[in-house]
Scaffold this active site. Structure first.
Site: not given
Ligand code: DGP
Length: 113
Positions: A31, A86, A95, A99-101
């Site tokens: 990130d 999110n 965005v 996606h996975m954080h």
């Protein structure tokens, strides 16, 4: 590929972003605004808006498999880490490409739930 999608461009290799993981279905990269010593984004190569965008099971599985590889590679599998997706504006999704954080490497405290 969705037009003007930054994660589509990264996944396509258009921006030269250094990848920490890649397979046929997903990529992962650091990130640009890290919230922890380890903060990696796991992103499917195909464009899905978010987790409720009819994402195929094989893509979800590939993302989960990537999390495991990344956690082991980054040395956070044992200590523990957090995975966040999110979803939508109220959750602060900025965005709009699924996606996975993956966050770890420090005490993250109690989770939100
Ligand atoms: P979210 O709020 O879940 O949509 O988080 C999007 C994350 O993506 C945010 O933490 C910053 C990161 N990000 C946005 N654009 C780029 C980029 O071009 N490169 C990298 N490495 N990260 C990005």
């Amino acid at each position: 590929m969705a037009e003007d999608c930054i994660f589509c461009k990264i996944a396509n290799g258009e921006l030269g972003t250094e990848l920490v993981y890649e397979d046929d279905l997903v990529v992962a990269f650091k990130d640009m605004n890290p919230q922890a010593p380890v903060h990696v984004l796991v992103v499917p190569k195909r464009h899905y808006e978010n987790i409720i965008d009819d994402v195929p099971a094989e893509v979800l599985k590939a993302m989960a498999d990537a999390v495991k590889v990344i956690a082991e590679k980054e040395g956070i599998a044992e200590s523990g880490f957090r995975v966040i997706m999110n979803t939508g504006d109220a959750a602060g999704q900025t965005v709009h490409h699924l996606h996975m954080h993956v966050l770890g490497g420090r005490d993250l405290g109690e989770g939100l739930v």
